[in-house]
Design a protein around this motif. Structure first.
Motif, PDB file in Angstrom:
ATOM      1  N   GLY A 140       0.807  -1.218   0.000  1.00 28.95           N
ATOM      2  CA  GLY A 140       0.000   0.000   0.000  1.00 28.95           C
ATOM      3  C   GLY A 140       0.838   1.265   0.000  1.00 28.95           C
ATOM      4  O   GLY A 140       0.395   2.313  -0.456  1.00 28.95           O
TER       5      GLY A 140
ATOM      6  N   ARG B  50       2.404   6.464  -5.453  1.00 24.96           N
ATOM      7  CA  ARG B  50       2.069   6.687  -6.863  1.00 24.96           C
ATOM      8  C   ARG B  50       0.755   7.438  -7.006  1.00 24.96           C
ATOM      9  O   ARG B  50       0.599   8.284  -7.884  1.00 24.96           O
ATOM     10  CB  ARG B  50       2.037   5.363  -7.611  1.00 24.96           C
TER      11      ARG B  50
ATOM     12  N   MET C  28       1.626   2.183  -3.477  1.00 21.53           N
ATOM     13  CA  MET C  28       0.376   2.616  -4.088  1.00 21.53           C
ATOM     14  C   MET C  28       0.040   4.052  -3.675  1.00 21.53           C
ATOM     15  O   MET C  28      -0.330   4.874  -4.504  1.00 21.53           O
ATOM     16  CB  MET C  28      -0.725   1.665  -3.626  1.00 21.53           C
ATOM     17  N   ALA C  29       0.194   4.336  -2.375  1.00 20.20           N
ATOM     18  CA  ALA C  29      -0.094   5.684  -1.896  1.00 20.20           C
ATOM     19  C   ALA C  29       0.848   6.695  -2.536  1.00 20.20           C
ATOM     20  O   ALA C  29       0.435   7.791  -2.925  1.00 20.20           O
ATOM     21  CB  ALA C  29       0.029   5.737  -0.373  1.00 20.20           C
TER      22      ALA C  29
END
Ligand SMILES: Nc1ncnc2c1ncn2[C@@H]1O[C@H](COP(=O)(O)OP(=O)(O)OP(=O)(O)O)[C@@H](O)[C@H]1O
Ligand SMILES: [Mg+2]
Lengths: 238, 245
Positions: free
Chosen positions: A132, A138, A135-136
């Motif tokens: 995550g 990006r 992901m955060a």
């Protein structure tokens, strides 16, 4: 046991000087190799954690090759075989004109070998950062390079400090293998003292103490670093 | 009128397993859309495709009239305009609250440190967490972390916000404080796509509800209508289960 102890030889000229030179050489070879290993190993570790299959194949091959061939053999290969395989001019330059070829070779061989081990640690550290996080990073518009630099690597390095400590310790111990290609590092110097004075026990004891002091210093330093970078409020990782 | 988010024919599969099947949805400027559906129906995947952090295999997405490039790197600039809030907060644990809020402002929007901090202060005041700027995420409660995560996203001045189950990982007593912040955002006219099981929030804030099942958008309905008389049997079943709790 009939052994005439004579600790005095250790402080006699030229033996004290030899010991000092040996310690200096061990430190120089190990630290230089450590710098190569840390930078190259980090780079390879990052690429090894990438999703590109081609990239993983290249980095995986490097890791397998350098990690699985004994360091002693790698030293011999770099010192005796590689110059012969190179184009003639380059080989001659390596053998004749490169200053202190045995020292340079030892540093390169030890550096490349340890890089493969550090790469594995770094890749594992990156993999241990929860998915995550990237992901955060990006999602907020950070580029891949920025996400690694600002979010993933700072966390991965904190995870990797303890295993890196043992790699750094191993570099100093492994540097003694350089004596096989003629580098006068600490172990070689103590051997030399023993063959000149027959006071081998004193010389080897001195070397043992020096290696232990180095190990203690490295461990202490890494503990300080680990404390410094520890994230407040997070319990130390076990 | 230009829709804020246009999603057209989105499809995605993991290997041979289809996860999204030809999904289309338009979200108007200032609209709040709640997505619900059973576990594994593809809600998270759908939301992650909207800002391109998950690549889709087919379909087109446009944000504020601008097509989202299929190459992830090229999409970064557009992605920065969409805020995203995750189930597990995903604050950066090695950075303080203030650094978390400023990171993308400084490195993506190229704001100065002072500008970024001023922005952060204003938003922290709004969510009542000004005293936490020097804290690290692990020193905060779940509810506080999620409010900080919302602030971090808002600091980028997003044109839309995506939420993926923002309250599912929270202890019950902290759900309210996060929903309150989201409700206020909705009232202020933020365009929002929210995956949630909080049907109370949906009733209070959503203009429309999207019901997903097995990777398909089964139903899109006005909120009141969705709860009163869902058109599909699957949605009816889902609602009866979830509202029974
Ligand atoms: N990285 C992945 N690789 C393979 N399959 C995946 C992956 N991520 C999700 N899936 C599958 O895709 C489907 C949709 O997953 P998704 O997380 O989007 O569902 P969801 O509706 O968000 O579920 P939940 O309510 O449990 O969060 C699931 O069947 C899941 O197993
Ligand atoms: Mg989900």
């Amino acid at each position: 046991m009939n052994y005439a102890w004579n600790w005095g030889v250790l402080v006699q000229p030229p033996y004290l000087e030899w010991l000092g030179q040996g310690i200096a050489m061990t430190l120089a070879v190990s630290i230089a190799a450590g710098i190569i290993a840390l930078s190259l190993g980090t780079l390879i570790g990052i690429f090894h954690s990438s999703t590109s299959g081609a990239m993983r194949l290249v980095t995986g091959s490097y890791i397998n090759l350098f990690r699985n061939v004994p360091l002693l053999l790698q030293m011999f290969l770099w010192f005796f075989v590689v110059p012969e395989l190179l184009p003639k001019a380059a080989g001659t330059w390596l053998k004749r004109e490169l200053p202190n070829p045995e020292i340079i070779t030892a540093i390169v061989a030890l550096g490349l070998f340890t890089a493969s081990r550090i790469a594995v640690q770094v890749a594992a550290g990156i993999a241990a950062v929860p998915g995550g996080q990237s992901m955060a990073a990006r999602a907020s518009g950070l580029s891949t390079v920025q996400a690694y630099r600002l979010v993933l690597l700072p966390q991965a390095f904190r995870i990797v400090v303890p295993p890196l400590t043992s790699e750094f310790l191993t570099i100093f111990k492994n540097s003694s293998i350089a004596l096989t290609i003629g580098v006068y590092e600490l172990t070689a110097r103590t051997q030399q003292i023993q063959s000149f004075t027959y006071q081998g026990f004193e010389a080897f004891t001195a070397a043992t103490v020096v290696y232990m002091v180095i190990a203690l210093t490295v461990t202490t330093l890494m503990t300080v670093i680990e404390r410094r970078v520890a994230i407040p409020g997070q319990s130390a990782r076990v | 009128m230009v829709e804020m988010i246009r999603i057209n024919g989105l499809s995605k599969s993991y290997g041979d397993v289809p996860v999204l099947k030809n999904c289309s949805l338009d979200v108007a400027r200032g609209e709040v859309v709640v997505i619900c559906g059973p576990s594994g129906s593809g809600k998270s995947t759908f939301v992650k495709c909207i800002n391109g952090i998950e690549p889709a295999q087919a379909g087109r997405i446009a944000i504020d009239g601008e097509d989202l490039p299929s190459k992830p790197a090229a999409a970064a600039r557009i992605r920065a305009r969409i805020g995203m809030v995750f189930q597990h907060f995903e604050l950066y644990p090695h950075l303080t609250v203030m650094e978390n809020i400023c990171l993308a402002q400084i490195h993506v929007l190229k704001r100065s440190r002072e500008e970024a901090k001023a922005k952060a202060h204003g938003l922290l005041r709004r969510v009542g967490l000004t005293d936490k700027e020097a804290a690290y995420p692990s020193q905060l409660s779940g509810g506080q972390q999620q409010r900080i995560a919302i602030v971090r996203a808002l600091a980028m001045d997003p044109v839309a916000m995506l939420f993926d189950e923002p309250t599912s990982a929270l202890d019950p007593e902290m759900i309210g404080e996060v929903l309150a912040v989201m409700l206020e955002l909705a009232r202020e006219g933020m365009t929002m796509v929210v995956v949630t099981h909080e049907m109370g929030f949906a009733k209070a804030a959503a203009d429309r509800v999207v019901f997903m099942d097995c990777g398909e958008i089964v139903e899109i309905a006005e909120t009141a209508r969705f709860f009163a008389e869902p058109a599909s049997e699957r949605a009816r079943l889902f609602l009866s289960r979830i509202l029974a709790h």
